[in-house]
Design an enzyme around this catalytic site. Sequence first.
Site, PDB file in Angstrom:
ATOM      1  N   LYS A  33      44.997  40.032  42.367  1.00 19.87           N
ATOM      2  CA  LYS A  33      45.013  38.821  41.534  1.00 19.87           C
ATOM      3  C   LYS A  33      46.249  38.817  40.627  1.00 19.87           C
ATOM      4  O   LYS A  33      46.901  39.856  40.442  1.00 19.87           O
ATOM      5  CB  LYS A  33      43.727  38.751  40.706  1.00 19.87           C
ATOM      6  N   TYR A  73      36.886  29.755  46.151  1.00 16.71           N
ATOM      7  CA  TYR A  73      35.844  29.930  45.135  1.00 16.71           C
ATOM      8  C   TYR A  73      34.814  28.804  45.125  1.00 16.71           C
ATOM      9  O   TYR A  73      34.170  28.566  44.100  1.00 16.71           O
ATOM     10  CB  TYR A  73      36.488  30.078  43.753  1.00 16.71           C
ATOM     11  N   ARG A 109      34.791  46.974  48.582  1.00 22.68           N
ATOM     12  CA  ARG A 109      34.077  46.604  47.349  1.00 22.68           C
ATOM     13  C   ARG A 109      33.656  47.851  46.557  1.00 22.68           C
ATOM     14  O   ARG A 109      33.610  47.813  45.321  1.00 22.68           O
ATOM     15  CB  ARG A 109      32.911  45.664  47.666  1.00 22.68           C
ATOM     16  N   THR A 115      32.182  43.951  39.159  1.00 22.82           N
ATOM     17  CA  THR A 115      32.946  42.757  38.779  1.00 22.82           C
ATOM     18  C   THR A 115      33.441  42.845  37.339  1.00 22.82           C
ATOM     19  O   THR A 115      34.603  42.526  37.044  1.00 22.82           O
ATOM     20  CB  THR A 115      32.057  41.496  38.941  1.00 22.82           C
ATOM     21  N   ASN A 140      40.090  41.093  36.681  1.00 16.28           N
ATOM     22  CA  ASN A 140      39.637  42.364  37.263  1.00 16.28           C
ATOM     23  C   ASN A 140      40.448  42.810  38.490  1.00 16.28           C
ATOM     24  O   ASN A 140      39.927  43.467  39.384  1.00 16.28           O
ATOM     25  CB  ASN A 140      38.133  42.287  37.578  1.00 16.28           C
ATOM     26  N   HIS A 143      40.212  40.952  44.407  1.00 14.97           N
ATOM     27  CA  HIS A 143      39.103  40.296  45.102  1.00 14.97           C
ATOM     28  C   HIS A 143      38.919  40.986  46.436  1.00 14.97           C
ATOM     29  O   HIS A 143      39.905  41.357  47.079  1.00 14.97           O
ATOM     30  CB  HIS A 143      39.431  38.812  45.354  1.00 14.97           C
ATOM     31  N   GLU A 154      37.592  33.457  54.441  1.00 17.06           N
ATOM     32  CA  GLU A 154      38.690  33.711  53.494  1.00 17.06           C
ATOM     33  C   GLU A 154      39.993  34.069  54.221  1.00 17.06           C
ATOM     34  O   GLU A 154      41.072  33.671  53.782  1.00 17.06           O
ATOM     35  CB  GLU A 154      38.280  34.829  52.526  1.00 17.06           C
TER      36      GLU A 154
HETATM   37  P1  IDP Z   1      33.406  39.546  42.719  1.00 17.08           P
HETATM   38  O1  IDP Z   1      34.871  39.234  42.560  1.00 17.08           O
HETATM   39  O2  IDP Z   1      33.075  40.929  42.213  1.00 17.08           O
HETATM   40  O3  IDP Z   1      32.888  39.260  44.101  1.00 17.08           O
HETATM   41  P2  IDP Z   1      32.118  37.067  41.864  1.00 17.08           P
HETATM   42  O4  IDP Z   1      30.753  36.990  41.303  1.00 17.08           O
HETATM   43  O5  IDP Z   1      32.322  36.580  43.276  1.00 17.08           O
HETATM   44  O6  IDP Z   1      32.630  38.570  41.710  1.00 17.08           O
HETATM   45  O7  IDP Z   1      33.072  36.247  40.886  1.00 17.08           O
HETATM   46  C1  IDP Z   1      34.382  35.890  41.243  1.00 17.08           C
HETATM   47  C2  IDP Z   1      35.296  36.193  40.080  1.00 17.08           C
HETATM   48  O8  IDP Z   1      34.984  35.339  38.977  1.00 17.08           O
HETATM   49  C3  IDP Z   1      35.171  37.600  39.517  1.00 17.08           C
HETATM   50  O9  IDP Z   1      35.915  38.555  40.238  1.00 17.08           O
HETATM   51  C4  IDP Z   1      35.680  37.425  38.112  1.00 17.08           C
HETATM   52  O10 IDP Z   1      37.104  37.361  38.072  1.00 17.08           O
HETATM   53  C5  IDP Z   1      35.128  36.055  37.751  1.00 17.08           C
HETATM   54  N1  IDP Z   1      33.792  36.136  37.116  1.00 17.08           N
HETATM   55  C6  IDP Z   1      32.602  36.367  37.729  1.00 17.08           C
HETATM   56  N2  IDP Z   1      31.586  36.357  36.883  1.00 17.08           N
HETATM   57  C7  IDP Z   1      32.122  36.101  35.677  1.00 17.08           C
HETATM   58  C8  IDP Z   1      31.550  35.949  34.356  1.00 17.08           C
HETATM   59  O11 IDP Z   1      30.344  36.042  34.150  1.00 17.08           O
HETATM   60  N3  IDP Z   1      32.427  35.686  33.345  1.00 17.08           N
HETATM   61  C9  IDP Z   1      33.772  35.562  33.544  1.00 17.08           C
HETATM   62  N4  IDP Z   1      34.340  35.698  34.749  1.00 17.08           N
HETATM   63  C10 IDP Z   1      33.532  35.960  35.817  1.00 17.08           C
HETATM   64 MG    MG Z   2      32.841  37.391  45.115  1.00 18.94          MG
END
Ligand code: IDP
Ligand code: MG
Length: 163
Positions: A33, A73, A109, A115, A140, A143, A154
């Site tokens: 990212k 997304y 993962r 996350t 973070n 992805h 994707e």
């Molecule tokens: P993942 O990337 O671990 O699969 P997802 O739930 O698919 O997590 O969420 C996509 C991205 O959205 C996350 O990687 C993070 O950057 C952001 N995100 C997810 N949940 C939150 C939240 O509760 N607050 C702020 N950002 C979030």
């Molecule tokens: Mg995800």
Amino acid sequence: MLDHTAAADTVMTDRLERVTAHEHPERSLVLIKPDGFRRGLTGEVVRRIEAKGYVLVAVTVTQAQPEQLAAHYAEHEGKPFYEPLVEFMSSGPLAAAVIEGHGCIAGFRALAGATDPTAALPGTIRGDLARDWGGAVQQNIVHGSDSPESAAREIGIWFPELG
Ligand code: IDP
Ligand code: MG
């Protein structure tokens, strides 16, 4: 005689399918990212992927287009972090990669970690390299696809030529 040949053919085909399935490793879509790219961590993420034993199929550096992020997304549309997430993902170049290897979807993962970077365990990419910066979105670093269906979808978004 004919029946025997047909039966032998079926056995051969079953065997071939088993072997072929085994020889078709899984693929996953990885994004470094904009926070990771900006901080010069692309190489570190790729190093961990390769050290684990997964193989790079494709890598590119790109500025995410709004329609790519909307597709990527789509599952998060309407959530409170969706708009900040799209803004963050548009904030600079990112690196996209397709990786390959048996179990690489779950395996990447596990390398990435939880996350939330504050909760992500040390030893993981997010645990070692990311933190909470107080913003509306979790920055973070990476992805990774979460299922074979997501991976196929994707990969089609970021590498149409491989989709
Ligand atoms: P993942 O990337 O671990 O699969 P997802 O739930 O698919 O997590 O969420 C996509 C991205 O959205 C996350 O990687 C993070 O950057 C952001 N995100 C997810 N949940 C939150 C939240 O509760 N607050 C702020 N950002 C979030
Ligand atoms: Mg995800």
